[in-house]
Write an enzyme that holds these catalytic residues in place. Structure first.
Site, PDB file in Angstrom:
ATOM      1  N   HIS A 178     -41.070  22.560 -69.000  1.00  0.00           N
ATOM      2  CA  HIS A 178     -39.740  23.143 -69.119  1.00  0.00           C
ATOM      3  C   HIS A 178     -38.765  22.042 -69.498  1.00  0.00           C
ATOM      4  O   HIS A 178     -38.770  20.976 -68.892  1.00  0.00           O
ATOM      5  CB  HIS A 178     -39.310  23.770 -67.793  1.00  0.00           C
ATOM      6  N   CYS A 186     -38.472  24.320 -74.147  1.00  0.00           N
ATOM      7  CA  CYS A 186     -37.211  24.873 -74.629  1.00  0.00           C
ATOM      8  C   CYS A 186     -36.310  23.719 -75.078  1.00  0.00           C
ATOM      9  O   CYS A 186     -36.341  22.651 -74.476  1.00  0.00           O
ATOM     10  CB  CYS A 186     -36.489  25.622 -73.509  1.00  0.00           C
TER      11      CYS A 186
END
Lengths: 334, 525
Positions: free
Chosen positions: A142, A184
């Site tokens: 992440h 991301c």
């Protein structure tokens, strides 16, 4: 002249530009918890591809932050799949994880890259690269704008990563780096790189999220991310002697399938990606030189032949010395 | 103005404020300073700067024994002077009576060389050029086994010049000494192993079918006979640790084609690059952290016997071996095919001489040991009865390594200083400081020894300096991550000190106002 022929396949002139002598891979998964199954599947799939294309385990550093195969929530214990059809168990029986669980920290990662490890660190946890090494660095987990989350509790910033690469460059610990990041807002991680010879590929630009590909209803979580899924599709068709180029690899996930835009940073990389083979980073194709002339040495040990025969006979008559293994733990050579 | 009246009536408020300010400045600031400064051992930054900018060159003394035409000598000096990192000190003398006798005694080149080496004692790091009498039946330029070059007065200047240059230092190494980056476009530069103080040499014998062939090879004797003398010679220059192992049931995954023309299995060159990947994991290179060189002897499988490597043009390679740059070498040792009805496993002995010759050939190219094979018109004498290196080869290797070390040390120490300068609160422990000081001292000594041509001293100093510089650079406490960069320091201290200091500063304003008022009052009075 001694043999200087290259490993040329028919009509390939790219090999004459090859400047590396060995290949390393650093594959990092930074997230934990069961619902981040797909990140472990990502990194293990890349591990399998890289191993299949020839890089030996001794030159792969695999960092997996959590154990999905033996997770009590895994309905298929001892396996990790990257596809809902469950064709391949990417965990397999010969996976060698070098940094596992809570050992995957920002500090350990930066120590690994810069080489500043404690003297007692075993060789399998060291990045013993030199100025002829091409390194593939793949990170997944992440991330956000300018950072990557490790273990859900700390983060590495893009500035720290850039500084680590610069320390590597100054000490000549790499020839070229292919940096792939599947998180991301991944493009923010390569923004601050300033060392030469780095080609960076990110699965999404700043402000975009990288999306996962599909759910496996049998396991109950998302199994793989989009960018890695299409990258693996491409790599499955690559063989160790393939001619596919990096330029083709950069096109592997167009926006209509990836939904996020793949970001690429080419300004620090001086070679043309359409002339660089994929196997120069993902595989391990060595330059070999045929030996055309062998040294003409005199026959040594002539006078000792008799002695040798005698000792051979005496050795076989008495009990042979018991054999023992070489010491498995490297002693600290100061 | 009521506040001022109040203050005039309560000077104690002013004194209190002044007291706070005094405590803050006189006690607080020093305490904070001493408790938060990190321990930084003093490093010799300026010395590193000066030493980095010094140009380094090797000095080699060349003595010409005999008389050469003066133009020859001048031209030789000029062409040698163009070599970048080596300065030649030419001198000339006439041969002594014994030397003249030896030269005119009509011996063979080998005997002459042995005799002359004893008469002319050339120090380590120097060279001597002996002019031969015209009448001798000998090639124009002959290189002896101990730092002597024999030339005739009619020898070609270019040949002599290139012989001397190649003997003194590998030409690539001399260019590398001046650049930071390796010369990528030169395959030779990527072939040699990175310069490190020690290497692990592993001899591996691969027997894929031990149930069919029982290999009898005394590896220990082979190593003692051929490899140990060289290892001992190289002890001061680079330490080699030799090990050997046998790998059973492991084969190279190659698919050779039966070649009717040559009556053997042909292994094309393009299959070679991928062969060692599969066996790399089994060679045990994960055990030690020093760079390792692997030399593999492969006995082909029964159904692939005899196996020969074919070059790109389809012709079989006589040496049947190949070199993998920076990694080692692989050779294929064919054994005779089994006669039918023989009991398995059949015993087979290996040819130690061939194996060790190949291993040493590969080692020479990896280290790299300077060689003059590429120069036309030169005859090089080799050591008799031994696989040892000649003295000039050892010197050439030492020089190349010293140059590589010097440039490495400079890069390491400069990078370390930059890192330490960037992070001003990085702890520099005494251990690291000691190493850096030691490395700088030895570096200076090495530079001096190089300039004065003392090659053995230079090698010793350089090796020690390199080890210390690397130990300091890779010390675990040198991690930038562990320390806050400067801009984060403000983020920590501002919210800490600002709320305390604002009231104090404001009350100081009141104190000064009071002081001024009292001084004007005094003036008025």
């Amino acid at each position: 002249m001694s043999g200087t022929s290259l490993s040329c396949d028919q009509g390939v002139s790219e090999t004459s530009e090859k400047t590396h002598t060995n290949n390393w891979a650093v594959l990092v998964d930074t997230s934990r918890f069961w619902f981040n199954y797909r990140h472990v599947a990502n990194v293990l799939s890349m591990y399998r591809s890289v191993k299949r294309l020839g890089i030996p385990d001794s030159q792969i550093i695999l960092m997996v932050a959590d154990d999905m195969a033996c997770n009590p929530r895994n309905p298929r214990p001892a396996t990790v799949f990257n596809n809902a059809h469950q064709h391949i168990n990417v965990y397999g029986e010969d996976v060698e994880v070098d940094y596992r669980g809570y050992e995957v920290t920002v500090e350990n990662f930066v120590r690994l890259l810069t080489g500043r490890l404690a003297p007692s660190t075993p060789r399998s946890k060291r990045l013993l690269t030199d100025d002829g090494s091409n390194i593939l660095i793949y990170m997944t987990g992440h991330g956000g704008d300018g950072f990557l989350k490790f273990q859900d509790s700390e983060e590495i910033t893009n500035v720290e990563l850039a500084d680590a690469f610069e320390q590597m460059w100054q000490k000549k610990r790499y020839n070229e780096i292919l940096f792939i990041i599947d998180t991301c807002q991944a493009a923010s991680m390569y923004e601050h790189f300033y060392s030469p010879n780095i080609l960076a590929i990110a699965s999404s630009l700043v402000g975009e999220d990288s999306l996962s590909h599909h759910v496996d209803p049998a396991i109950g979580v998302y199994i793989i991310d989009r960018f890695t899924y299409y990258a693996l599709e491409f790599l499955e068709r690559v063989t160790p002697d393939s001619k596919k180029t990096l330029a083709q690899f950069l096109q592997v996930c167009p926006k209509r399938v990836c939904i996020s835009t793949v970001g690429v940073r080419l300004d620090l990389y001086k070679r043309d990606p359409s002339r660089v083979l994929v196997t120069e980073f993902f595989g391990s194709v060595r330059n070999v030189e045929l030996t055309t002339r062998v040294l003409d040495l005199p026959k040594c040990g002539g006078s000792r032949q008799v002695a040798v025969n005698k000792s051979v006979n005496t050795r076989s008559s008495k009990a042979t010395k018991p054999l023992h293994y070489a010491s498995q733990l490297p002693l600290h050579h100061s | 103005m009521s506040k001022e009246e109040d203050n005039a009536k309560n000077p104690e408020g002013a004194w209190a404020a002044a007291g706070f300010a005094v405590v803050l400045l006189v006690v607080g600031v020093p305490v904070w300073w001493f408790t938060t400064t990190v321990y930084r051992a003093q490093l010799p930054y300026s010395t590193i700067e000066t030493l980095s900018s010094q140009l380094r060159h090797h000095t080699v003394g060349v003595t010409i024994i005999g008389s050469l035409p003066p133009s020859f000598q001048e031209d030789l000096v000029k062409s040698l002077g163009s070599m970048q990192s080596v300065k030649f000190l030419m001198s000339q003398r006439q041969p002594t009576k014994e030397e003249r006798q030896a030269l005119h005694s009509g011996k063979t080149p080998d005997e002459l060389d042995r005799h002359m080496s004893q008469l002319v004692r050339v120090a380590a790091g120097m060279l001597a050029v002996v002019v031969l009498p015209e009448a001798m039946e000998i090639k124009e330029v002959v290189v002896g086994t101990d730092r002597l070059i024999y030339i005739k007065a009619t020898a070609d200047l270019q040949v002599v010049s290139s012989v001397v240059r190649n003997m003194v230092m590998d030409p690539l190494a001399s260019r590398y000494a001046f650049t930071n980056r390796p010369l990528h476009h030169k395959k030779e530069a990527m072939r040699q192993v990175p310069t490190e103080p020690g290497y692990d040499v592993t001899l591996t014998l691969m027997v894929p079918e031990p149930h069919r062939t029982k290999i009898e090879w005394d590896a220990r004797a082979a190593v003692t006979d051929y490899l140990s003398p060289v290892v001992k010679q190289l002890e001061n220059v680079s330490k080699l640790t030799v090990r050997s192992q046998v790998l059973y049931m492991t084969g190279l995954s190659v698919s050779p084609q039966w070649s009717e023309a040559h009556k053997h299995y042909a292994l094309p060159e393009n299959q070679l690059p991928l062969t060692i990947n599969a066996i790399e994991a089994k060679l045990g290179s994960f055990v030690w952290t020093r760079p390792s060189l692997h030399f593999v002897v492969y006995i082909p499988r029964e159904k692939q016997l005899p196996l020969h490597i074919h070059a790109a043009d389809g012709s079989p390679l006589p040496s049947n071996s190949f070199l993998v740059p920076r990694w080692g070498g692989v050779m294929i040792h064919n054994v005779p095919t089994a006669a039918p009805n023989v009991s398995l496993p059949r015993p087979v002995t290996l040819d130690s001489h061939w194996i060790m010759s190949t291993v040493l050939t590969h080692l020479h190219r990896l280290l790299p040991i300077p060689s003059l094979r590429e120069i036309e018109g030169v005859e090089t004498l080799a050591m008799k009865d031994s696989s040892m290196l000649t003295a000039w080869q050892l010197d050439g290797l030492a020089r190349a390594r010293v140059s590589a070390y010097l440039s490495n040390i400079r890069i390491t120490l400069q990078s370390l200083c930059e890192l330490v300068g960037e992070i001003s609160n990085m702890v520099i422990s005494d251990e690291v400081g000691g190493w850096v000081w030691g490395a700088v001292e030895e570096w200076e000594e090495c530079g001096r020894a190089t300039r004065e041509g003392r090659l053995q001293d230079a090698t010793l100093y350089c090796t020690r300096s390199f080890t210390q510089a690397d130990a300091a650079f890779f010390h675990p406490s040198m991690l930038a991550l562990l320390y806050f960069p400067d801009n984060q320091k403000y983020a920590i201290y501002v919210p800490l000190f600002l709320p305390v200091s604002i009231p104090v500063l404001l009350s100081l304003k009141m104190v000064f106002g009071l002081c001024r008022k009292s001084s004007t009052k005094e003036k008025n009075e």
